[in-house]
Design an enzyme around this catalytic site. Sequence first.
Site: not given
Length: 410
Positions: A7, A98, A187, A248, A392
Amino acid sequence: MLVLVVNCGSSSIKYQVREVEPADGEPQAYTSSMPAIDENVPLATATAGVTGGEVIAKGLIENIGTSEITDHTQALEILARRLDEELGGRTIDAAGHRVVHGGERFSAPVLVNNEIIRAIERLAPLAPLHNPAHALGLRAIQKTWPHMPQVCVFDTAFHRTMPEKAWRYAIPEEMYVMNGMRRYGFHGTSHDYVTGKAAEFLGIPREQFDAVVAHLGNGASVTAIRHGESFDTSMGYTPLAGLVMGTRCGDLDPSVVTAMLERNPEMTARELDRILNKESGLQGICGDSDMRAVQQRADSGDEKAQLALEMTAYRLAKYIGGYHVAVGGAQALIFTAGIGENSSEFREQVCNELGALGITLDPGANASPEGDVARISTPDSAIEVLVVATDEERAIAEATASLVRERVKG
Ligand code: ADP
């Protein structure tokens, strides 16, 4: 096959090395038979055929862009030395990245060539913090390991199956056509992975599986799964939309944005964006963004923390109800990620809002779900409620190994 899952951010690279087994016991020497990266590699789609994903090594390289580590190429050289030591002579066969934004183009993992890297760079306006950094990481690996096959797995790809009625915003068409203003969803790798696990656990063929998946981490999104595919999802043009998250705001009347900018002439759009992304959500309501901290405060009677939890659970429950309708009646509700997997208290709070759907939790199973997939609803619950551990990196390693195998087979 050893797959390096990376990542790549602008100042750091998070990595894991995963051992991925071919399901049919094929030989594992891939790199030697791979041609060098060129411009003519066809796009391929991931297929099944690999399993597993034991973590062989993992770590983080930070401070890229400082005098210590000047750029991604230098970071990769450090990583290569580290892996040489850690893997005791074994070599990496492929790298899986990713990638946050695949725009409208990418609906599945792809093998990387120079054109793909340029396409990821061209999507930078949609993910200005992430996509340029991913491109730097891809090029740095090309330079460090010129023969290493690379695969990109996109956070947005799983949601490319959404129907237009779900992904369009009701704004003038030019704003979509000229500026790409539409819902993309994020996601996706996690929603896809846990959907597969849940369908398998319940013994339902994936293409007949209708569900609602709640991925609840610091960032959180909920997806309506129809016939095993994404039909709708709560995040939108960016990951700011939808649920109340750690920092958020989630869904908001867009007039709040224009009114705030009009009333505070000194406030820039960038500053407001930062407030909505970093100082809102749980943090904005009660001053803490970490779910565990908020729950502790709520348990000891803190009213702001209690309100933050109520708002978060209520917003999620409304989405679940809506998506239950969207998929024509979900067979399962799935909780995953940090909060979804670990907080029995939050799961209970959400399910308490869902009585109208006939959902009932088994308190014992909810208190301590066992294994990677656990049922936490009672036998007479109208909808199965599951806790599924997301992974993931494993999904990326498997997709990478599948594509590389496919290419080797020709
Ligand atoms: P990210 O989006 O950063 O990957 P994670 O999936 O790791 O996030 O989830 C982080 C969130 O999970 C935090 O809010 C954290 O407080 C919460 N969390 C982790 N374990 C627990 C727990 N046992 N109870 C409640 N919340 C938890």
